[in-house]
Design a protein around this motif. Structure first.
Motif, PDB file in Angstrom:
ATOM      1  N   GLU A  80     -37.298  -5.915 -10.846  1.00 10.15           N
ATOM      2  CA  GLU A  80     -38.452  -6.450 -11.585  1.00 10.15           C
ATOM      3  C   GLU A  80     -38.512  -5.851 -12.984  1.00 10.15           C
ATOM      4  O   GLU A  80     -38.747  -6.562 -13.969  1.00 10.15           O
ATOM      5  CB  GLU A  80     -39.752  -6.157 -10.837  1.00 10.15           C
ATOM      6  N   SER A  81     -38.311  -4.545 -13.065  1.00 10.94           N
ATOM      7  CA  SER A  81     -38.359  -3.877 -14.367  1.00 10.94           C
ATOM      8  C   SER A  81     -37.240  -4.387 -15.274  1.00 10.94           C
ATOM      9  O   SER A  81     -37.469  -4.659 -16.461  1.00 10.94           O
ATOM     10  CB  SER A  81     -38.219  -2.364 -14.171  1.00 10.94           C
ATOM     11  N   SER A  85     -37.665  -6.438 -18.794  1.00 10.43           N
ATOM     12  CA  SER A  85     -37.129  -5.932 -20.062  1.00 10.43           C
ATOM     13  C   SER A  85     -36.092  -6.885 -20.660  1.00 10.43           C
ATOM     14  O   SER A  85     -36.011  -7.008 -21.870  1.00 10.43           O
ATOM     15  CB  SER A  85     -36.533  -4.540 -19.878  1.00 10.43           C
ATOM     16  N   VAL A  86     -35.311  -7.541 -19.837  1.00 11.13           N
ATOM     17  CA  VAL A  86     -34.251  -8.415 -20.345  1.00 11.13           C
ATOM     18  C   VAL A  86     -34.782  -9.830 -20.606  1.00 11.13           C
ATOM     19  O   VAL A  86     -34.576 -10.383 -21.678  1.00 11.13           O
ATOM     20  CB  VAL A  86     -33.057  -8.463 -19.374  1.00 11.13           C
ATOM     21  N   LEU A  87     -35.459 -10.370 -19.624  1.00 11.17           N
ATOM     22  CA  LEU A  87     -35.913 -11.757 -19.742  1.00 11.17           C
ATOM     23  C   LEU A  87     -37.108 -11.901 -20.688  1.00 11.17           C
ATOM     24  O   LEU A  87     -37.202 -12.881 -21.413  1.00 11.17           O
ATOM     25  CB  LEU A  87     -36.277 -12.331 -18.369  1.00 11.17           C
ATOM     26  N   TYR A  88     -37.980 -10.930 -20.625  1.00 13.64           N
ATOM     27  CA  TYR A  88     -39.187 -11.018 -21.444  1.00 13.64           C
ATOM     28  C   TYR A  88     -39.141 -10.083 -22.641  1.00 13.64           C
ATOM     29  O   TYR A  88     -40.076  -9.995 -23.398  1.00 13.64           O
ATOM     30  CB  TYR A  88     -40.430 -10.737 -20.584  1.00 13.64           C
ATOM     31  N   GLU A  89     -38.061  -9.344 -22.770  1.00 12.22           N
ATOM     32  CA  GLU A  89     -37.804  -8.426 -23.880  1.00 12.22           C
ATOM     33  C   GLU A  89     -39.018  -7.548 -24.191  1.00 12.22           C
ATOM     34  O   GLU A  89     -39.518  -7.537 -25.291  1.00 12.22           O
ATOM     35  CB  GLU A  89     -37.340  -9.194 -25.113  1.00 12.22           C
ATOM     36  N   GLU A  90     -39.454  -6.819 -23.156  1.00 11.48           N
ATOM     37  CA  GLU A  90     -40.596  -5.912 -23.337  1.00 11.48           C
ATOM     38  C   GLU A  90     -40.192  -4.720 -24.154  1.00 11.48           C
ATOM     39  O   GLU A  90     -39.127  -4.225 -24.146  1.00 11.48           O
ATOM     40  CB  GLU A  90     -41.140  -5.436 -21.985  1.00 11.48           C
TER      41      GLU A  90
END
Length: 90
Positions: A80-81, A85-90
């Motif tokens: 999930e993390s 971070s990758v898909l939603y570029e948090e």
């Protein structure tokens, strides 16, 4: 057969027999001698040892299953993390 697993159901008074193997003969001899000299009931000692062993095995299985579930939960959190971070570029 119907997929049923047959296990003997022991009852009060049933006999359980074990084989004395070559590597166990000296231990068996010493065990029964010790029990006789110190007035222990060998059957009671063996029943207690079997019960203790079974309790320990069940506890180890329970702990293993819990660890596997926790490992799965941890892996889910890592995924999930990573996705965040990758898909939603948090």
């Amino acid at each position: 057969m119907g997929g049923r697993t047959k296990h003997k159901r022991y009852r009060n008074g049933d006999q359980i027999h074990i084989s004395v193997t070559k590597d166990f003969a000296d231990t068996a001899t010493e065990f029964f001698k010790f029990c006789r000299e110190h007035r222990y009931n060998p059957s009671e000692v063996m029943r207690g040892a079997i019960a203790d062993w079974l309790d320990k095995q069940k506890e180890m299985q329970r702990l293993f299953k819990e660890a596997q579930m926790e490992k799965g939960d941890m892996l889910d959190r890592v995924i999930e993390s990573y996705e965040r971070s990758v898909l939603y570029e948090e």
